[in-house]
Design a protein around this motif. Structure first.
Motif, PDB file in Angstrom:
ATOM      1  N   UNK A   1       2.080  -4.781  26.283  1.00 29.29           N
ATOM      2  CA  UNK A   1       0.976  -5.624  25.541  1.00 29.29           C
ATOM      3  C   UNK A   1      -0.467  -5.761  26.165  1.00 29.29           C
ATOM      4  N   UNK A   2      -0.130  -6.108  27.311  1.00 30.24           N
ATOM      5  CA  UNK A   2      -1.362  -6.152  28.413  1.00 30.24           C
ATOM      6  C   UNK A   2      -2.289  -4.940  28.322  1.00 30.24           C
ATOM      7  N   UNK A   3      -1.680  -3.958  28.435  1.00 23.81           N
ATOM      8  CA  UNK A   3      -2.409  -2.733  28.140  1.00 23.81           C
ATOM      9  C   UNK A   3      -3.107  -2.780  26.792  1.00 23.81           C
ATOM     10  N   UNK A   4      -2.357  -3.065  25.825  1.00 24.82           N
ATOM     11  CA  UNK A   4      -3.115  -3.115  24.580  1.00 24.82           C
ATOM     12  C   UNK A   4      -4.319  -4.191  24.283  1.00 24.82           C
ATOM     13  N   UNK A   5      -4.101  -5.223  24.938  1.00 23.67           N
ATOM     14  CA  UNK A   5      -5.120  -6.244  24.862  1.00 23.67           C
ATOM     15  C   UNK A   5      -6.062  -5.810  25.589  1.00 23.67           C
ATOM     16  N   UNK A   6      -6.072  -5.059  26.584  1.00 24.96           N
ATOM     17  CA  UNK A   6      -7.257  -4.699  27.353  1.00 24.96           C
ATOM     18  C   UNK A   6      -8.002  -3.472  27.374  1.00 24.96           C
ATOM     19  N   UNK A   7      -7.651  -2.988  26.062  1.00 19.52           N
ATOM     20  CA  UNK A   7      -8.138  -1.394  25.831  1.00 19.52           C
ATOM     21  C   UNK A   7      -8.634  -1.109  24.564  1.00 19.52           C
ATOM     22  N   UNK A   8     -10.040  -1.643  24.207  1.00 18.32           N
ATOM     23  CA  UNK A   8     -10.278  -1.606  23.067  1.00 18.32           C
ATOM     24  C   UNK A   8     -10.629  -0.269  22.598  1.00 18.32           C
ATOM     25  N   UNK A   9     -10.448   0.763  23.445  1.00 19.49           N
ATOM     26  CA  UNK A   9     -10.576   2.015  22.750  1.00 19.49           C
ATOM     27  C   UNK A   9      -9.408   2.283  22.013  1.00 19.49           C
ATOM     28  N   UNK A  10      -8.286   1.854  21.734  1.00 22.14           N
ATOM     29  CA  UNK A  10      -7.062   1.954  21.055  1.00 22.14           C
ATOM     30  C   UNK A  10      -7.032   0.909  20.066  1.00 22.14           C
ATOM     31  N   UNK A  11      -7.767   0.122  19.653  1.00 19.66           N
ATOM     32  CA  UNK A  11      -7.827  -1.045  18.561  1.00 19.66           C
ATOM     33  C   UNK A  11      -7.743  -0.401  17.133  1.00 19.66           C
ATOM     34  N   UNK A  12      -7.817   0.744  17.109  1.00 22.72           N
ATOM     35  CA  UNK A  12      -7.754   1.424  15.663  1.00 22.72           C
ATOM     36  C   UNK A  12      -6.496   2.238  15.323  1.00 22.72           C
ATOM     37  N   UNK A  13      -5.810   2.122  16.431  1.00 21.66           N
ATOM     38  CA  UNK A  13      -4.641   2.892  16.458  1.00 21.66           C
ATOM     39  C   UNK A  13      -3.511   2.176  15.952  1.00 21.66           C
ATOM     40  N   UNK A  14      -2.283   2.982  15.639  1.00 22.23           N
ATOM     41  CA  UNK A  14      -1.082   2.308  15.016  1.00 22.23           C
ATOM     42  C   UNK A  14       0.005   1.925  16.153  1.00 22.23           C
ATOM     43  N   UNK A  15       0.565   0.973  16.229  1.00 29.76           N
ATOM     44  CA  UNK A  15       1.501   0.603  17.143  1.00 29.76           C
ATOM     45  C   UNK A  15       2.880  -0.261  16.409  1.00 29.76           C
ATOM     46  N   UNK A  16       3.976  -0.039  17.221  1.00 29.79           N
ATOM     47  CA  UNK A  16       5.105  -0.589  16.951  1.00 29.79           C
ATOM     48  C   UNK A  16       5.928  -1.311  18.133  1.00 29.79           C
ATOM     49  N   UNK A  17       6.341  -2.144  17.837  1.00 26.93           N
ATOM     50  CA  UNK A  17       7.283  -3.045  18.900  1.00 26.93           C
ATOM     51  C   UNK A  17       8.507  -2.611  18.983  1.00 26.93           C
ATOM     52  N   UNK A  18       8.929  -2.270  20.017  1.00 22.37           N
ATOM     53  CA  UNK A  18      10.381  -1.770  19.937  1.00 22.37           C
ATOM     54  C   UNK A  18      11.614  -2.556  21.160  1.00 22.37           C
ATOM     55  N   UNK A  19      10.940  -3.913  21.203  1.00 24.48           N
ATOM     56  CA  UNK A  19      11.909  -4.566  22.206  1.00 24.48           C
ATOM     57  C   UNK A  19      11.273  -6.090  22.049  1.00 24.48           C
TER      58      UNK A  19
END
Length: 299
Positions: free
Chosen positions: A136-154
């Motif tokens: 989650x931290x990586x997602x919040x600090x990596x704007x280059x992936x903010x157009x991608x699709x994510x799924x929480x698994x835990x």
């Protein structure tokens, strides 16, 4: 007749920043890096602040100085690719052009950028899997992936966010420079104890700003958010986006007067939809419905 000039203008002294001159990487454009202040012995003197050329002056285009002494970022710094130090020369000037100058060094600091998702590529049918707080931290600090699709698994326990960014906590996903335009499926799992303490900032939540995005089945529990305006535990501002089957529980406290404060979403534009969602959050702030500065409730 003999005229005597009795006005003796004093020169400003003690030019310094009242906060440490450091900037953590990945901070959004507009982050305050320094707050310069000088002393002028003359009563009611007015000081203005400038960046000037001279010995010790370096790259300043990335760090503009406002005339009130606030030094802000004009770019998002990356520790791995940018210089680690920046040198500036600051001048404080009173209304009679008396000045004091000083050289200062701004230090760029490295931060833990989390752990990239080990599964998925962010495309439809193979979303990035968010399994840990480090993901989650990586997602919040990596704007280059903010157009991608994510799924929480835990389920994710975010208790450690209280220690992040010198007490500011979690950095929202999506901001005014780059909005989140992807999708996030929480799969009815929980993110608990998320902590955000940014009283002078807006557009705060797990997601700062959504634009043409989708968030569903995402549940924020036992979390604390303090910010200025356009703040909600799940989303600060939703534009042209859909939020479904999601909820929030905790507290939201606004320090500003701009409104846009909600338990789940701060502001939901007319082009966005929220369905099958609820909040059980304590919300506080200043505002009035008639002026559009709305506080409280789901949105």
């Amino acid at each position: 007749v003999r005229l005597t000039d009795i006005f003796d203008n004093s020169v400003p002294t003690n030019l310094n920043s009242t906060i440490p001159l450091t900037i953590a990487e990945n901070q959004p454009v507009g982050t305050v890096v320094g707050e310069f202040n000088a002393t002028d012995p003359d009563p009611n003197a007015t000081l203005t602040y400038y960046l000037v050329s001279g010995a010790g002056e370096g790259k300043t285009s990335f760090l503009p100085l406002e005339t009130n002494g606030n030094l802000r970022t004009a770019t998002t710094f990356d520790y791995e690719t940018n210089d680690s130090s920046y040198f500036i020369r600051v001048q404080a000037k009173d209304e009679y052009n008396a000045t004091v100058q000083g050289n200062f060094t701004i230090t760029l600091t490295d931060i833990d950028e989390g752990t990239p998702s080990a599964v998925g590529d962010g495309l439809a049918g193979n979303p990035y899997q968010v399994a840990t707080l480090a993901n989650l931290r990586w997602l919040s600090l990596t704007p280059s992936v903010w157009g991608a699709k994510f799924v929480q698994v835990a389920d994710i326990n975010a208790t450690d966010t209280v220690n992040w960014d010198n007490g500011k906590g979690f950095s929202p996903i999506g901001n005014s420079t780059q909005k989140f335009s992807g999708s996030f499926d929480g799969q009815l799992l929980k993110i608990s104890n998320l902590y955000i303490n940014r009283p002078n900032e807006g557009y705060l939540g797990l997601f700062g700003i959504l634009s043409n995005a989708e968030v569903k089945d995402t549940h924020i529990v036992e979390s604390i958010l303090t910010g200025e305006s356009n703040i909600g535990l799940l989303v600060g501002l939703s534009e042209n986006s859909t939020i479904t089957d999601s909820s929030s529980q905790g507290s939201v406290n606004s320090t500003g007067t701009g409104g846009g404060v909600g338990g789940l979403v701060g502001v939901n534009t007319s082009q966005s939809t929220i369905s099958k969602c609820y909040t059980n959050a304590f919300v506080s702030g200043n505002g009035s419905y008639s002026s559009g500065q709305r506080v409280g409730g789901l949105v």
